[in-house]
Write an enzyme that holds these catalytic residues in place. Structure first.
Site, mmCIF file in Angstrom:
data_model
loop_
_atom_site.group_PDB
_atom_site.id
_atom_site.type_symbol
_atom_site.label_atom_id
_atom_site.label_comp_id
_atom_site.label_asym_id
_atom_site.label_seq_id
_atom_site.Cartn_x
_atom_site.Cartn_y
_atom_site.Cartn_z
ATOM 1 N N ILE A 15 0.833 -1.204 0.000
ATOM 2 C CA ILE A 15 0.000 0.000 0.000
ATOM 3 C C ILE A 15 0.868 1.254 0.000
ATOM 4 C CG2 ILE A 15 -1.830 1.278 1.189
ATOM 5 C CD1 ILE A 15 -2.801 -1.318 2.373
ATOM 6 N N GLY A 16 1.928 1.241 0.824
ATOM 7 C CA GLY A 16 2.794 2.415 0.920
ATOM 8 C C GLY A 16 3.387 2.817 -0.419
ATOM 9 N N ARG A 90 -8.640 -10.036 10.508
ATOM 10 C CA ARG A 90 -7.900 -8.780 10.762
ATOM 11 C C ARG A 90 -7.485 -8.731 12.239
ATOM 12 N NH1 ARG A 90 -12.204 -7.440 7.316
ATOM 13 N NH2 ARG A 90 -11.630 -6.440 5.334
ATOM 14 N N ARG A 153 -16.266 -0.461 -2.543
ATOM 15 C CA ARG A 153 -16.543 -1.858 -2.906
ATOM 16 C C ARG A 153 -18.056 -2.055 -3.109
ATOM 17 N NH1 ARG A 153 -12.036 -4.436 1.332
ATOM 18 N NH2 ARG A 153 -10.381 -4.622 -0.218
ATOM 19 N N HIS A 177 -14.121 -1.902 10.513
ATOM 20 C CA HIS A 177 -13.619 -2.506 9.261
ATOM 21 C C HIS A 177 -13.430 -4.005 9.511
ATOM 22 C CE1 HIS A 177 -11.762 -2.886 5.419
ATOM 23 N NE2 HIS A 177 -10.562 -3.168 5.888
HETATM 24 O O1 TXD Z 1 -8.910 -0.811 4.557
HETATM 25 C C1 TXD Z 1 -7.911 -1.016 5.276
HETATM 26 N N1 TXD Z 1 -7.587 -0.193 6.279
HETATM 27 C C2 TXD Z 1 -7.045 -2.251 4.996
HETATM 28 C C3 TXD Z 1 -5.699 -2.136 5.675
HETATM 29 C C4 TXD Z 1 -6.948 -2.586 3.582
HETATM 30 C C5 TXD Z 1 -5.935 -3.412 3.172
HETATM 31 C C6 TXD Z 1 -4.725 -3.720 3.981
HETATM 32 N N2 TXD Z 1 -4.822 -3.272 5.344
HETATM 33 C C7 TXD Z 1 -3.654 -3.324 6.199
HETATM 34 O O2 TXD Z 1 -2.656 -2.367 5.823
HETATM 35 C C8 TXD Z 1 -2.926 -4.625 6.211
HETATM 36 O O3 TXD Z 1 -3.648 -5.615 6.931
HETATM 37 C C9 TXD Z 1 -1.636 -4.217 6.885
HETATM 38 O O4 TXD Z 1 -1.839 -4.174 8.265
HETATM 39 C C10 TXD Z 1 -1.405 -2.799 6.354
HETATM 40 C C11 TXD Z 1 -0.368 -2.706 5.290
HETATM 41 O O5 TXD Z 1 -0.695 -3.566 4.247
HETATM 42 P P1 TXD Z 1 0.386 -3.803 3.064
HETATM 43 O O6 TXD Z 1 -0.260 -4.702 2.060
HETATM 44 O O7 TXD Z 1 0.984 -2.517 2.633
HETATM 45 O O8 TXD Z 1 1.506 -4.646 3.844
HETATM 46 P P2 TXD Z 1 3.052 -4.837 3.435
HETATM 47 O O9 TXD Z 1 3.186 -4.828 1.951
HETATM 48 O O10 TXD Z 1 3.539 -5.988 4.246
HETATM 49 O O11 TXD Z 1 3.726 -3.496 3.967
HETATM 50 C C12 TXD Z 1 3.839 -3.234 5.331
HETATM 51 C C13 TXD Z 1 5.185 -2.545 5.518
HETATM 52 C C14 TXD Z 1 6.378 -3.470 5.212
HETATM 53 O O12 TXD Z 1 7.154 -2.924 4.165
HETATM 54 C C15 TXD Z 1 7.144 -3.531 6.516
HETATM 55 O O13 TXD Z 1 8.567 -3.532 6.366
HETATM 56 C C16 TXD Z 1 6.695 -2.242 7.156
HETATM 57 O O14 TXD Z 1 5.319 -2.164 6.875
HETATM 58 N N3 TXD Z 1 6.946 -2.201 8.585
HETATM 59 C C17 TXD Z 1 7.304 -1.086 9.202
HETATM 60 N N4 TXD Z 1 7.472 0.149 8.702
HETATM 61 C C18 TXD Z 1 7.836 1.068 9.616
HETATM 62 N N5 TXD Z 1 8.044 0.828 10.938
HETATM 63 C C19 TXD Z 1 7.875 -0.412 11.436
HETATM 64 N N6 TXD Z 1 8.089 -0.673 12.756
HETATM 65 C C20 TXD Z 1 7.488 -1.442 10.549
HETATM 66 N N7 TXD Z 1 7.237 -2.767 10.690
HETATM 67 C C21 TXD Z 1 6.893 -3.206 9.465
#
Ligand code: TXD
Length: 310
Positions: A15-16, A90, A153, A177
């Site tokens: 997402i980021g 979740r 959605r 959610h």
């Molecule tokens: O509608 C909504 N709110 C949801 C949210 C929709 C879809 C996904 N949802 C949630 O977003 C999902 O269940 C996760 O909890 C987050 C992020 O999902 P994403 O798909 O972006 O997960 P990734 O690709 O694993 O990215 C998470 C990043 C990863 O690069 C890690 O290295 C980083 O988080 N990470 C951190 N960054 C900063 N600081 C810390 N401590 C850290 N730990 C992990």
């Protein structure tokens, strides 16, 4: 001279990285992309920097492993945390992601006072509440992104069923959610016609069931993660409403202070988002079934708050 805004993206994962792309393409401001994985934010930032000339865009974007680089951000969008894997709820993420949100929240408190914080990390409502607790920011400056996505959605499935433009479908999904989210059928319409007059109950029941399970449907298909394009787009809509003072009425996880009979937790409600952050909770008349469903959703969120230490 209008000073360019600073957008801090905390988490450079699926997402980021998509947030960084969309923030750049929509020229929201200058972007700082942070993650703990070395090279990940830097690589994605560089790739997006290379894209800018293709579209003639003059934003700056940097990737960093130093959270202090978010200093002075106007908006912080938080995705740091683990996503679900098939079979996980979740809420299964709560303990791990709560620890991550605590770490990140301290960094935001130290470096981004005054920022509007949009939390995306799951379990969304409780992680948003924890973020507000850790940062100590005013409740109106910390909100969670879920309702925009869940509503989109609902709109997408209805538009597909009715074979109409998505812009002709007005809908809203409230509550947590999670599986107890509340598609508000009585406030959903197609071309201004109440949806209950357009589609039979059985069809609407099936569509709303699919909305509640839409996140899980994608997790089951992808197997290695969850949705990321639509969550990112949804958070960008919230950020734009804040940055441009649009005062859009959109569903977001916000602190409830008695509205809809809910108090003391974050929950998805219709709110006005403008330069003041969450400026107002909009109270709409729900029918008895919707009121009961919202209370049930609130209870589900409340049951996780203590586990997260929020
Ligand atoms: O509608 C909504 N709110 C949801 C949210 C929709 C879809 C996904 N949802 C949630 O977003 C999902 O269940 C996760 O909890 C987050 C992020 O999902 P994403 O798909 O972006 O997960 P990734 O690709 O694993 O990215 C998470 C990043 C990863 O690069 C890690 O290295 C980083 O988080 N990470 C951190 N960054 C900063 N600081 C810390 N401590 C850290 N730990 C992990």
């Amino acid at each position: 001279m209008v000073k360019r805004k600073k957008i801090a993206l905390i988490g450079a994962g699926q997402i980021g990285g998509t947030l960084a792309l969309l923030a750049g393409l929509r020229n929201l401001g200058d972007v700082v992309l942070f993650d703990i994985v070395e090279g990940l934010p830097q690589g994605k930032a560089l790739d997006i920097q290379h894209l800018a000339p293709v579209f003639g865009l003059d934003f700056s974007i940097t990737g960093t492993n130093n959270l202090a680089d978010i200093r002075g951000a106007d908006v912080c969008i938080v995705t740091s945390g683990l996503p679900r894997k098939p079979g996980m709820s979740r809420d299964d993420l709560v303990k791990t992601n709560a620890e991550i949100i605590r770490q990140v929240g301290v960094g935001i408190k130290e470096n981004a006072q005054g920022a509007f914080v949009i939390v995306i990390t799951n379990p969304l409502d409780v992680m948003t509440q924890l973020m507000q607790k850790v940062t100590g920011f005013p409740h109106n400056m910390v909100a969670g992104m879920a309702g925009v996505l869940d509503t989109a959605r609902y709109q997408a499935f209805l538009a597909q069923e009715l074979k109409v433009s998505v812009s002709s479908v007005s809908a809203t999904v409230l509550g947590g959610h999670g599986d107890d989210m509340v598609p508000v059928r009585s406030y959903t319409s197609s071309g201004g016609v109440p949806i209950a007059q357009v589609l039979p109950k059985e069809k609407l029941d099936a569509i709303e069931k699919r909305v509640r399970g839409a996140g899980g449907e994608i997790v089951a298909l992808l197997k290695t993660g969850s949705a990321f394009y639509s969550p990112a787009a949804s958070a960008i809509q919230m950020a734009e409403s804040y940055l441009y003072d649009r005062k859009k009425v959109i569903p977001a996880a916000v602190f409830c202070n008695g509205e809809y009979g809910v108090k003391g937790i974050y929950l998805g409600l219709p709110v006005i988002i403008g330069a003041g952050g969450v400026e107002k909770v909009v109270e709409i008349e729900l029918n008895d079934g919707e009121k009961a469903a919202l209370q049930k959703s609130a209870d589900a969120v409340r049951s996780v708050v203590s586990i997260a230490g929020a």
